[in-house]
Design an enzyme around this catalytic site. Structure first.
Site, PDB file in Angstrom:
ATOM      1  N   SER A   1     -12.653  -2.697   0.850  1.00 50.19           N
ATOM      2  CA  SER A   1     -12.847  -2.010   2.134  1.00 50.19           C
ATOM      3  C   SER A   1     -14.311  -1.672   2.322  1.00 50.19           C
ATOM      4  CB  SER A   1     -12.044  -0.704   2.166  1.00 50.19           C
ATOM      5  OG  SER A   1     -10.679  -0.958   2.118  1.00 50.19           O
TER       6      SER A   1
ATOM      7  N   ARG B   1       0.865  -1.191   0.000  1.00 58.29           N
ATOM      8  CA  ARG B   1       0.000   0.000   0.000  1.00 58.29           C
ATOM      9  C   ARG B   1       0.896   1.233   0.000  1.00 58.29           C
ATOM     10  NH1 ARG B   1      -2.224   3.286   3.969  1.00 58.29           N
ATOM     11  NH2 ARG B   1      -4.301   4.104   3.554  1.00 58.29           N
TER      12      ARG B   1
ATOM     13  N   LYS C   1      -3.908   6.339   8.365  1.00 55.05           N
ATOM     14  CA  LYS C   1      -4.693   6.658   7.165  1.00 55.05           C
ATOM     15  C   LYS C   1      -5.243   8.071   7.338  1.00 55.05           C
ATOM     16  CE  LYS C   1      -8.776   4.917   4.640  1.00 55.05           C
ATOM     17  NZ  LYS C   1      -8.368   5.038   3.244  1.00 55.05           N
TER      18      LYS C   1
HETATM   19  N1  TZP Z   1      -7.928   1.417   6.343  1.00 56.10           N
HETATM   20  C1  TZP Z   1      -8.698   1.644   7.397  1.00 56.10           C
HETATM   21  S1  TZP Z   1      -7.772   1.997   8.776  1.00 56.10           S
HETATM   22  C2  TZP Z   1      -6.320   1.814   7.924  1.00 56.10           C
HETATM   23  C3  TZP Z   1      -6.591   1.502   6.605  1.00 56.10           C
HETATM   24  C4  TZP Z   1      -5.596   1.278   5.558  1.00 56.10           C
HETATM   25  C5  TZP Z   1      -4.975   1.996   8.557  1.00 56.10           C
HETATM   26  C6  TZP Z   1      -4.587   0.873   9.452  1.00 56.10           C
HETATM   27  O1  TZP Z   1      -3.342   1.116  10.052  1.00 56.10           O
HETATM   28  P1  TZP Z   1      -3.071   0.888  11.611  1.00 56.10           P
HETATM   29  O2  TZP Z   1      -1.721   1.517  11.842  1.00 56.10           O
HETATM   30  O3  TZP Z   1      -3.010  -0.595  11.818  1.00 56.10           O
HETATM   31  O4  TZP Z   1      -4.163   1.575  12.349  1.00 56.10           O
END
Ligand code: TZP
Ligand code: MG
Length: 215
Positions: A110, A39, A139
């Site tokens: 998602s 990603r 994010k």
């Molecule tokens: N989609 C929803 S939350 C997120 C993504 C890509 C980020 C997740 O990262 P982390 O550091 O595990 O909270």
């Protein structure tokens, strides 16, 4: 099969790492991740050939260890690499169209609620990623956290959908996430920001597997 692969789903791009992404991935693989998503996002995200070259190297590592390699958003990159699959969000290329383009590769979508889960299933997604469950630092445009209750809600109405939970999940919360009905956890910072990535990954893996065996 899919439900096992989702157990400990590691997501990462160069911007998430404070060390060489290949080293980070190697240590996470040694620790026991069951699936990987490339990603590449954010201000300093690699593009073009640089992005391709990094993806290629990360994919090699995954292939060597039989870890499914999923590309976030970039269907062209996934097809060029012959990756194992693609993951798209609600604002990306439409899931049904992605399904047409990638054939029987894995498709992840998602989702934030039950309606989106059902749309994803109608588009023949292989799994859904639900979140953010908790507030996240990883994010920028994350929606409001939906909490564990949303996992339970979806599981009540869609008993069999392969579902991985994402967003702010840590070693401390992983068990509750599985108990709420998720098949696994998807994490960025819980692994990328760990001081000892391999050991931290092992603990996450054990926590998830222990909770899954009890469920
Ligand atoms: N989609 C929803 S939350 C997120 C993504 C890509 C980020 C997740 O990262 P982390 O550091 O595990 O909270
Ligand atoms: Mg996306």
């Amino acid at each position: 099969m899919m439900k096992h692969m989702l157990s400990l789903y590691f997501i990462m791009g160069s911007g998430d790492c404070t060390r060489d992404p290949l080293t980070v991935l190697d240590e996470a693989i040694q620790g026991g991740i069951t699936m990987f998503q490339f990603r590449e996002k954010g201000k300093k995200a690699l593009t073009g050939l640089e992005k391709y070259r990094l993806a290629e190297k990360l994919f090699e590592r995954c292939k060597d260890h039989n870890i499914p390699f999923i590309v976030n958003d970039d269907v062209d990159l996934a097809l060029a690499l012959q990756a194992d699959g693609v993951h798209v969000g609600q604002d990306d290329e439409e899931a049904a169209r992605v399904r047409d383009r990638i054939g029987d590769k894995y498709l992840g979508v998602s989702v934030h609620n039950l309606a989106e889960v059902r749309q994803a299933l109608a588009a023949h997604a292989d799994y859904v990623g639900l979140g953010p469950i908790f507030p996240t630092v990883s994010k920028d445009d994350a929606k409001q956290a939906c909490g564990l209750a949303m996992i339970e809600h979806i599981r009540t109405y869609e008993k069999h959908v392969p579902l991985v939970a994402i967003g702010g999940i840590t070693e401390q919360t992983a068990r509750q996430v599985i108990e709420a009905g998720a098949d696994g956890i998807a994490v960025i910072s819980a692994i990328c920001r760990a001081e000892h990535i391999c050991e931290q990954t092992k603990r996450l893996y054990e926590t998830v597997m222990h909770a899954k065996r009890r469920g």
